[in-house]
Design a protein around this motif. Sequence first.
Motif, short mmCIF file in Angstrom:
data_model
loop_
_atom_site.label_atom_id
_atom_site.label_comp_id
_atom_site.label_asym_id
_atom_site.label_seq_id
_atom_site.Cartn_x
_atom_site.Cartn_y
_atom_site.Cartn_z
N PHE A 79 0.84 -1.20 0.00
CA PHE A 79 0.00 0.00 0.00
C PHE A 79 0.87 1.24 0.00
O PHE A 79 1.92 1.29 0.64
CB PHE A 79 -0.90 0.01 1.24
CG PHE A 79 -2.01 1.02 1.16
CD1 PHE A 79 -3.19 0.72 0.53
CD2 PHE A 79 -1.85 2.29 1.71
CE1 PHE A 79 -4.21 1.66 0.45
CE2 PHE A 79 -2.86 3.23 1.64
CZ PHE A 79 -4.04 2.92 1.00
N GLY A 80 0.44 2.26 -0.74
CA GLY A 80 1.16 3.53 -0.78
C GLY A 80 0.48 4.60 0.03
O GLY A 80 0.78 4.79 1.21
N GLU A 81 -0.49 5.27 -0.57
CA GLU A 81 -1.19 6.35 0.11
C GLU A 81 -2.66 6.35 -0.26
O GLU A 81 -3.06 5.87 -1.33
CB GLU A 81 -0.60 7.71 -0.26
CG GLU A 81 0.79 7.96 0.25
CD GLU A 81 1.29 9.35 -0.09
OE1 GLU A 81 2.41 9.68 0.34
OE2 GLU A 81 0.58 10.10 -0.80
N MET A 82 -3.47 6.93 0.64
CA MET A 82 -4.87 7.24 0.35
C MET A 82 -5.13 8.66 0.79
O MET A 82 -4.79 9.04 1.91
CB MET A 82 -5.81 6.28 1.09
CG MET A 82 -7.29 6.67 0.94
SD MET A 82 -8.38 5.47 1.74
CE MET A 82 -9.95 6.33 1.59
N THR A 83 -5.70 9.46 -0.10
CA THR A 83 -6.10 10.81 0.24
C THR A 83 -7.54 11.02 -0.22
O THR A 83 -8.00 10.39 -1.18
CB THR A 83 -5.19 11.88 -0.39
OG1 THR A 83 -5.23 11.74 -1.82
CG2 THR A 83 -3.75 11.73 0.09
N ALA A 84 -8.25 11.91 0.46
CA ALA A 84 -9.64 12.19 0.09
C ALA A 84 -10.04 13.53 0.66
O ALA A 84 -9.52 13.98 1.69
CB ALA A 84 -10.57 11.10 0.62
N ALA A 85 -10.98 14.18 -0.02
CA ALA A 85 -11.51 15.45 0.46
C ALA A 85 -12.62 15.18 1.48
O ALA A 85 -13.28 14.14 1.44
CB ALA A 85 -12.07 16.26 -0.72
N PRO A 86 -12.86 16.11 2.40
CA PRO A 86 -13.97 15.95 3.36
C PRO A 86 -15.31 15.91 2.63
O PRO A 86 -15.53 16.60 1.63
CB PRO A 86 -13.86 17.20 4.24
CG PRO A 86 -12.45 17.68 4.07
CD PRO A 86 -12.07 17.34 2.66
N ILE A 87 -16.20 15.07 3.13
CA ILE A 87 -17.56 14.97 2.62
C ILE A 87 -18.47 15.75 3.57
O ILE A 87 -18.54 15.44 4.77
CB ILE A 87 -18.02 13.50 2.56
CG1 ILE A 87 -17.07 12.68 1.69
CG2 ILE A 87 -19.46 13.40 2.04
CD1 ILE A 87 -17.25 11.18 1.86
N ARG A 88 -19.14 16.75 3.08
CA ARG A 88 -20.05 17.53 3.93
C ARG A 88 -21.30 16.71 4.22
O ARG A 88 -21.93 16.18 3.30
CB ARG A 88 -20.41 18.85 3.26
CG ARG A 88 -21.36 19.73 4.07
CD ARG A 88 -20.70 20.26 5.33
NE ARG A 88 -21.63 20.99 6.17
CZ ARG A 88 -21.81 22.32 6.12
NH1 ARG A 88 -21.09 23.04 5.26
NH2 ARG A 88 -22.66 22.91 6.92
N VAL A 89 -21.67 16.59 5.49
CA VAL A 89 -22.88 15.88 5.89
C VAL A 89 -24.02 16.88 5.90
O VAL A 89 -24.07 17.77 6.76
CB VAL A 89 -22.71 15.23 7.28
CG1 VAL A 89 -23.99 14.49 7.67
CG2 VAL A 89 -21.52 14.27 7.28
N GLY A 90 -24.91 16.78 4.93
CA GLY A 90 -25.97 17.76 4.74
C GLY A 90 -26.81 17.97 5.98
O GLY A 90 -27.16 17.04 6.70
#
Length: 250
Positions: free
Chosen positions: A107-118
């Motif tokens: 495994f290398g990396e995982m990145t993600a943007a925040p998900i806004r909870v409506g």
Amino acid sequence: MTPNRKTFRPVARRCASAVAGALLAGLTLVAAPAHGAERLPAPSPFDFSACPAIDELPAGADPGTWRCEVMHATGHLRLGAVDEPLTEPMKIAFAEGRVGGVFRQVFGEMTAAPIRVGGTPLTLTPQYGGYSDFLSDDTRRGEFDITFAIGSAHGSPAVPSPGCSVGSHEDAVHLVLKDTDPTRVITKDPLVVAFGAQDTSFAAPGTRGCGPLRRVLDRALGLPSAAGSNAFDMDVTVGIRPYIQVGSVE
């Protein structure tokens, strides 16, 4: 966000307070867009700098026969009371190849943007949960563990404490992805493929590391949530490059 980095094992399954009152006032969940309405945007360039370094490959691995894969995934998340699109891609990089005839991954990396909870001041940011197996077979596309860091949207009070998350490395969301769209080749040189996958059978744990707000957050997010009540749909594109070519960016 801070990338997550961890070496694969060989392929196998492992292989209340005033603040709370203020939070509750803002935690009325609202309906999300119709499930399945979002589609994958045009692929952005794949960043192969997130691939594991050659010295992180298993002992005996020949870089000339190994490759790096960088996955971009958008889609839709239904987790407890959360029902939101993933419009910004999660990005996952990993290496794969064989050592002594045995298939291995790193495994290398995982990145993600925040998900806004409506309807709330909260965000959920997908993070690597400590296990993954992206070797496809006749029963599934792959497996991996994921957690969700809980934060607050820009301009909202910083309610959750650092380390507050849905699940943990000891009790993560375990996804077993099944194909929904077959693999298709987007380009051959450089090699880019696309497919659809989902898991609708996973269970979602409650929050962890949230201090006195844990019960408030669990109630707001509808957690824990039993298997069959959640879904993660993904539209995925994958850039694939031999390790001898890793180091440049498309």
